[in-house]
Design an enzyme around this catalytic site. Structure first.
Site, short mmCIF file in Angstrom:
data_model
loop_
_atom_site.label_atom_id
_atom_site.label_comp_id
_atom_site.label_asym_id
_atom_site.label_seq_id
_atom_site.Cartn_x
_atom_site.Cartn_y
_atom_site.Cartn_z
N ASP A 51 -2.23 -4.71 2.60
CA ASP A 51 -1.46 -4.98 1.28
C ASP A 51 -1.19 -6.58 1.40
O ASP A 51 -0.37 -7.29 0.64
CB ASP A 51 -0.10 -4.21 1.10
CG ASP A 51 0.56 -4.21 2.20
OD1 ASP A 51 0.22 -4.86 3.24
OD2 ASP A 51 1.76 -3.25 2.10
N SER A 52 -1.49 -7.20 2.67
CA SER A 52 -1.33 -8.67 2.84
C SER A 52 -2.05 -9.23 1.70
O SER A 52 -2.15 -10.71 1.27
CB SER A 52 -1.84 -9.01 4.00
OG SER A 52 -3.18 -8.90 4.38
N ASP A 90 -4.61 -0.10 2.66
CA ASP A 90 -3.01 0.29 2.67
C ASP A 90 -2.47 0.81 1.36
O ASP A 90 -2.83 0.58 0.32
CB ASP A 90 -2.44 -1.10 2.66
CG ASP A 90 -1.95 -1.50 4.17
OD1 ASP A 90 -1.98 -0.86 5.02
OD2 ASP A 90 -1.99 -2.85 4.27
N LYS A 120 -3.71 3.43 5.36
CA LYS A 120 -2.54 2.97 6.10
C LYS A 120 -1.29 2.87 5.67
O LYS A 120 -1.12 2.62 4.37
CB LYS A 120 -3.09 1.77 6.87
CG LYS A 120 -2.03 1.24 7.82
CD LYS A 120 -2.37 0.15 8.65
CE LYS A 120 -2.31 -1.36 8.05
NZ LYS A 120 -1.08 -1.52 7.58
N GLU A 122 3.07 2.73 6.56
CA GLU A 122 4.25 1.92 7.22
C GLU A 122 5.21 2.79 7.47
O GLU A 122 5.90 3.36 6.65
CB GLU A 122 4.70 0.54 6.91
CG GLU A 122 3.81 -0.40 6.68
CD GLU A 122 4.00 -1.90 6.28
OE1 GLU A 122 5.28 -1.97 6.15
OE2 GLU A 122 3.38 -2.69 6.11
N GLU A 189 2.73 -3.82 15.05
CA GLU A 189 2.97 -5.31 14.45
C GLU A 189 4.13 -6.08 15.18
O GLU A 189 5.33 -5.44 15.21
CB GLU A 189 3.03 -5.40 13.27
CG GLU A 189 3.11 -6.84 12.58
CD GLU A 189 2.78 -6.96 11.17
OE1 GLU A 189 2.42 -6.08 10.40
OE2 GLU A 189 2.85 -8.25 10.61
O1 KIV Z 1 -1.55 -5.87 5.39
C1 KIV Z 1 -2.19 -6.35 6.37
O2 KIV Z 1 -2.91 -7.21 6.54
C2 KIV Z 1 -1.58 -5.66 7.72
C3 KIV Z 1 -2.03 -5.93 8.84
C4 KIV Z 1 -1.16 -6.94 9.11
C5 KIV Z 1 -1.95 -4.97 9.93
O3 KIV Z 1 -1.16 -4.57 7.45
#
Ligand code: KIV
Length: 271
Positions: A51-52, A90, A120, A122, A189
């Site tokens: 989600d980055s 994510d 993924k 969090e 992280e």
């Molecule tokens: O969204 C992302 O890029 C991440 C990584 C930093 C692990 O969750």
């Protein structure tokens, strides 16, 4: 036999075998077809549609604004490109935290519409109901603990997490909980390297770090950071392997000059 059928796809099982034999796991983000093809052809083990994307693709300050539809768009583009790596997508902020039924339906949309290999999420104890419900549908989960960018407004800062004992203990217990629930891996992280190693040594599932030191089972970076496309972001954990920003600007500058001076296109570059 065709070349394509010789490619052995990375699976969650293969990642656990890698941990068992002490082979480090290399993971990178990708958000689009072209970059995902390159990263996969280079031999990366795991591609994360992070989600980055909210930051590096859309220019938002945080990861919070990105939507499920947008993550699915990025996921579809990446899965279309990747032949070998395990692809993890994510679940974005607001699609799994409050309600485990909604979490399951978000995860199912990702799996059905992108054909990714896993999702993924969090969090630890706070989201364990969602984790259990998604796992019960047979969807593999990679956990994410330590600095959790979706909770940035709770922390107020992107500084190193779990430096104090209480937070470190909670992190260890969350990591155990996620492993017991059945997650196939965990991302840690921005935590002290010592703590990263303690968790990786204790857990049987692979622990992949970003700013969690060298004692974990693998590393993940954002591809735009590694390539030096993002310029302002330079945390201690980031190793830049290229200065692509300078190269791109140089190439674009040359193109502009060639257009302005009528050097481009030349005789051979036209019909
Ligand atoms: O969204 C992302 O890029 C991440 C990584 C930093 C692990 O969750």
């Amino acid at each position: 036999m065709s070349v394509q059928s010789e490619i052995k796809k990375v699976t969650t099982h293969r990642l656990s075998e890698m941990k068992l034999r002490g082979e480090k796991i290399a993971m990178l983000t990708a958000y689009d077809y072209s970059m995902a093809s390159l990263v996969d052809e280079a031999g990366i083990d795991v591609v994360l549609v992070g989600d980055s994307a909210s930051n590096v693709m859309a220019g938002h300050e945080t990861t919070l604004p990105i939507t499920l539809d947008q993550m699915i768009y990025h996921g579809v583009s990446v899965v279309r490109a990747v032949k070998r790596a395990l692809v993890v997508v994510d679940l974005p902020f607001g699609t799994y935290q409050g309600n485990s039924r909604e979490a399951l339906s978000s995860a199912i949309r990702i799996m059905k519409e992108t054909a990714a290999d896993a999702v993924k999420l969090e969090g630890g104890a706070e989201i364990i109901e969602s984790v259990n419900r998604i796992l019960s549908a047979g969807i593999p989960i990679m956990g994410h603990l330590g600095l959790m960018p979706q909770s940035i407004h709770k922390y107020g800062t992107y500084t190193v997490r779990a430096k104090e004992e209480a937070e470190a203990e909670k992190l260890i217990s969350d990591a155990r909980l996620l492993e017991e629930a059945g997650c196939f891996a965990i991302v840690l992280e921005k935590i002290p390297a010592k703590l990263g190693k303690i968790i990786a040594d204790e857990l049987k599932i692979p622990v992949i770090g970003i700013g969690a030191g060298g004692g974990v089972d693998g590393q993940v970076l954002v591809i735009h950071d590694l390539l030096g496309i993002t310029q302002q972001f330079s945390p201690r954990f980031l190793r830049r392997y290229h200065n692509l920003a300078a190269e791109i600007k140089g190439a674009v500058g040359n193109y502009i000059q060639d257009v302005k001076t009528t050097d481009f296109p030349n005789e051979k570059e036209q019909y």
